[in-house]
Design a protein around this motif. Structure first.
Motif, PDB file in Angstrom:
ATOM      1  N   THR A  46       0.158   3.501  -0.487  1.00  0.00           N
ATOM      2  CA  THR A  46      -0.461   2.296   0.076  1.00  0.00           C
ATOM      3  C   THR A  46      -0.241   2.217   1.576  1.00  0.00           C
ATOM      4  N   ALA A  47       0.994   2.503   2.007  1.00  0.00           N
ATOM      5  CA  ALA A  47       1.290   2.498   3.437  1.00  0.00           C
ATOM      6  C   ALA A  47       0.450   3.541   4.164  1.00  0.00           C
ATOM      7  N   ASN A  48       0.324   4.729   3.562  1.00  0.00           N
ATOM      8  CA  ASN A  48      -0.525   5.760   4.154  1.00  0.00           C
ATOM      9  C   ASN A  48      -1.972   5.290   4.224  1.00  0.00           C
ATOM     10  N   GLY A  49      -2.424   4.609   3.165  1.00  0.00           N
ATOM     11  CA  GLY A  49      -3.782   4.090   3.151  1.00  0.00           C
ATOM     12  C   GLY A  49      -4.037   3.097   4.271  1.00  0.00           C
ATOM     13  N   PHE A  51      -2.461   3.001   7.162  1.00  0.00           N
ATOM     14  CA  PHE A  51      -2.521   3.756   8.411  1.00  0.00           C
ATOM     15  C   PHE A  51      -3.855   4.487   8.554  1.00  0.00           C
ATOM     16  N   ILE A  52      -4.357   5.008   7.451  1.00  0.00           N
ATOM     17  CA  ILE A  52      -5.645   5.714   7.478  1.00  0.00           C
ATOM     18  C   ILE A  52      -6.760   4.756   7.896  1.00  0.00           C
ATOM     19  N   VAL A  53      -6.786   3.583   7.273  1.00  0.00           N
ATOM     20  CA  VAL A  53      -7.814   2.590   7.600  1.00  0.00           C
ATOM     21  C   VAL A  53      -7.710   2.176   9.061  1.00  0.00           C
ATOM     22  N   ALA A  54      -6.476   1.920   9.527  1.00  0.00           N
ATOM     23  CA  ALA A  54      -6.277   1.502  10.918  1.00  0.00           C
ATOM     24  C   ALA A  54      -6.714   2.588  11.893  1.00  0.00           C
ATOM     25  N   ALA A  55      -6.303   3.828  11.617  1.00  0.00           N
ATOM     26  CA  ALA A  55      -6.626   4.933  12.532  1.00  0.00           C
ATOM     27  C   ALA A  55      -8.122   5.214  12.558  1.00  0.00           C
ATOM     28  N   PHE A  56      -8.745   5.249  11.389  1.00  0.00           N
ATOM     29  CA  PHE A  56     -10.171   5.558  11.322  1.00  0.00           C
ATOM     30  C   PHE A  56     -11.033   4.397  11.816  1.00  0.00           C
ATOM     31  N   SER A  57     -10.435   3.205  11.910  1.00  0.00           N
ATOM     32  CA  SER A  57     -11.163   2.049  12.438  1.00  0.00           C
ATOM     33  C   SER A  57     -11.003   1.919  13.948  1.00  0.00           C
ATOM     34  N   GLY A  58     -10.194   2.793  14.512  1.00  0.00           N
ATOM     35  CA  GLY A  58      -9.997   2.773  15.961  1.00  0.00           C
ATOM     36  C   GLY A  58      -8.854   1.900  16.423  1.00  0.00           C
ATOM     37  N   LEU A  59      -8.011   1.420  15.500  1.00  0.00           N
ATOM     38  CA  LEU A  59      -6.864   0.590  15.877  1.00  0.00           C
ATOM     39  C   LEU A  59      -5.692   1.503  16.218  1.00  0.00           C
ATOM     40  N   SER A  60      -5.455   1.712  17.489  1.00  0.00           N
ATOM     41  CA  SER A  60      -4.416   2.651  17.917  1.00  0.00           C
ATOM     42  C   SER A  60      -3.253   1.952  18.611  1.00  0.00           C
ATOM     43  N   PRO A 121       7.057   5.977  11.923  1.00  0.00           N
ATOM     44  CA  PRO A 121       5.990   6.168  12.915  1.00  0.00           C
ATOM     45  C   PRO A 121       5.327   7.540  12.842  1.00  0.00           C
ATOM     46  N   LYS A 122       5.998   8.525  12.243  1.00  0.00           N
ATOM     47  CA  LYS A 122       5.388   9.850  12.137  1.00  0.00           C
ATOM     48  C   LYS A 122       4.128   9.805  11.277  1.00  0.00           C
ATOM     49  N   ASN A 123       4.146   8.950  10.243  1.00  0.00           N
ATOM     50  CA  ASN A 123       2.952   8.797   9.410  1.00  0.00           C
ATOM     51  C   ASN A 123       1.790   8.273  10.245  1.00  0.00           C
ATOM     52  N   ALA A 124       2.079   7.220  11.022  1.00  0.00           N
ATOM     53  CA  ALA A 124       1.023   6.611  11.835  1.00  0.00           C
ATOM     54  C   ALA A 124       0.489   7.583  12.873  1.00  0.00           C
ATOM     55  N   LEU A 125       1.377   8.301  13.548  1.00  0.00           N
ATOM     56  CA  LEU A 125       0.953   9.227  14.590  1.00  0.00           C
ATOM     57  C   LEU A 125       0.118  10.370  14.022  1.00  0.00           C
ATOM     58  N   PHE A 126       0.453  10.811  12.824  1.00  0.00           N
ATOM     59  CA  PHE A 126      -0.316  11.882  12.198  1.00  0.00           C
ATOM     60  C   PHE A 126      -1.760  11.445  11.980  1.00  0.00           C
ATOM     61  N   TYR A 127      -1.944  10.239  11.441  1.00  0.00           N
ATOM     62  CA  TYR A 127      -3.296   9.777  11.150  1.00  0.00           C
ATOM     63  C   TYR A 127      -4.062   9.417  12.418  1.00  0.00           C
ATOM     64  N   VAL A 128      -3.353   8.942  13.450  1.00  0.00           N
ATOM     65  CA  VAL A 128      -4.017   8.675  14.725  1.00  0.00           C
ATOM     66  C   VAL A 128      -4.535   9.985  15.319  1.00  0.00           C
ATOM     67  N   SER A 129      -3.700  11.021  15.254  1.00  0.00           N
ATOM     68  CA  SER A 129      -4.111  12.336  15.770  1.00  0.00           C
ATOM     69  C   SER A 129      -5.285  12.889  14.962  1.00  0.00           C
ATOM     70  N   ILE A 143     -14.739   7.565   5.214  1.00  0.00           N
ATOM     71  CA  ILE A 143     -14.337   6.902   3.964  1.00  0.00           C
ATOM     72  C   ILE A 143     -13.970   7.947   2.913  1.00  0.00           C
ATOM     73  N   ALA A 144     -14.775   9.011   2.843  1.00  0.00           N
ATOM     74  CA  ALA A 144     -14.500  10.083   1.890  1.00  0.00           C
ATOM     75  C   ALA A 144     -13.170  10.760   2.207  1.00  0.00           C
ATOM     76  N   TYR A 145     -12.927  11.038   3.486  1.00  0.00           N
ATOM     77  CA  TYR A 145     -11.667  11.658   3.889  1.00  0.00           C
ATOM     78  C   TYR A 145     -10.488  10.747   3.557  1.00  0.00           C
ATOM     79  N   GLY A 146     -10.647   9.459   3.880  1.00  0.00           N
ATOM     80  CA  GLY A 146      -9.572   8.510   3.613  1.00  0.00           C
ATOM     81  C   GLY A 146      -9.245   8.401   2.139  1.00  0.00           C
ATOM     82  N   GLY A 147     -10.295   8.320   1.316  1.00  0.00           N
ATOM     83  CA  GLY A 147     -10.079   8.242  -0.129  1.00  0.00           C
ATOM     84  C   GLY A 147      -9.403   9.493  -0.667  1.00  0.00           C
ATOM     85  N   TRP A 148      -9.821  10.643  -0.154  1.00  0.00           N
ATOM     86  CA  TRP A 148      -9.236  11.916  -0.581  1.00  0.00           C
ATOM     87  C   TRP A 148      -7.743  11.970  -0.223  1.00  0.00           C
TER      88      TRP A 148
END
Length: 205
Positions: A46-49, A51-60, A121-129, A143-148
């Motif tokens: 859930t936490a990874n999810g 971060f994925i949503v935040a990163a892919f939405s442009g929230l950095s 923070p390593k999780n967040a930085l990975f998804y931001v990158s 969305i497909a990448y995030g779900g996967w």
């Protein structure tokens, strides 16, 4: 297709590297069984999810040095406290524990997994990158990448929980389970202290 394969491989290789999440799941599985550990698995996924949503939405926001340092400080303190609790714990897996107690443990582990994932923070930085590398991709693709990635994180973590927390595994590891869980706690303490030290230097500089 080539891009998907590259993203999937990079993400899975990152999962294979033992880190905070791995040791949290390992200790929980060996102390409470794999079913209880799936709570931590769901929390981490859930936490990874998030971060994925935040990163892919442009929230950095996480990329801001001060915010990152504060999260590291809080995360480090959290890991130290959890690690110490693990080291001091004398808990032993009881397959006959009451359903109410098992449910309470599972729910608690969900919260523990979410906190661990969000404060790393390593999780967040990975998804931001990763999001930066996927700049320009269509929303449907993201969305497909995030779900996967969410599915793979959850699936891999549950696999680890079952591998270390099944009745057969616990029977084989019975003589060293306490030492292994203590080692997991020690890792969390050391990792947490490293995060606190790094964050303190960043905040004071």
């Amino acid at each position: 297709m080539e891009q998907f394969v590259a993203v999937a491989v990079a993400h899975f290789l990152a999962l294979l590297i033992p880190g905070v999440d791995f040791f949290l799941i390992a200790r929980t599985a060996m102390a409470s069984g794999w079913r209880a550990a799936t709570g931590a698995c769901l929390g981490i996924a859930t936490a990874n999810g998030l971060f994925i949503v935040a990163a892919f939405s442009g929230l950095s926001l996480i990329s801001h040095p001060t915010v990152l340092a504060v999260i590291q400080l809080a995360g480090g303190a959290f890991l130290v406290s959890i690690g110490i609790a693990f080291i001091r714990s004398k808990a032993r897996f009881d397959p006959d524990q009451a359903p109410q107690a098992a449910q309470a443990t599972w729910v608690r582990n969900v919260g523990l997994g979410i906190a661990s994932g969000l404060l790393n923070p390593k999780n967040a930085l990975f998804y931001v990158s990763l999001a930066a590398a996927l700049a320009g991709a269509e929303p449907v693709t993201l969305i497909a990448y995030g779900g996967w990635m969410f599915t793979i994180v959850l699936g891999w973590d549950v696999f680890v929980a079952i591998a270390l927390g099944s009745t057969r595994a616990l029977t084989r590891l019975a003589c060293i389970a306490h030492r292994l869980t203590t080692a997991a706690g020690a890792f969390l303490v050391l990792f947490g202290l490293g995060m606190v030290a790094t964050a303190s230097v960043q905040l004071l500089s």
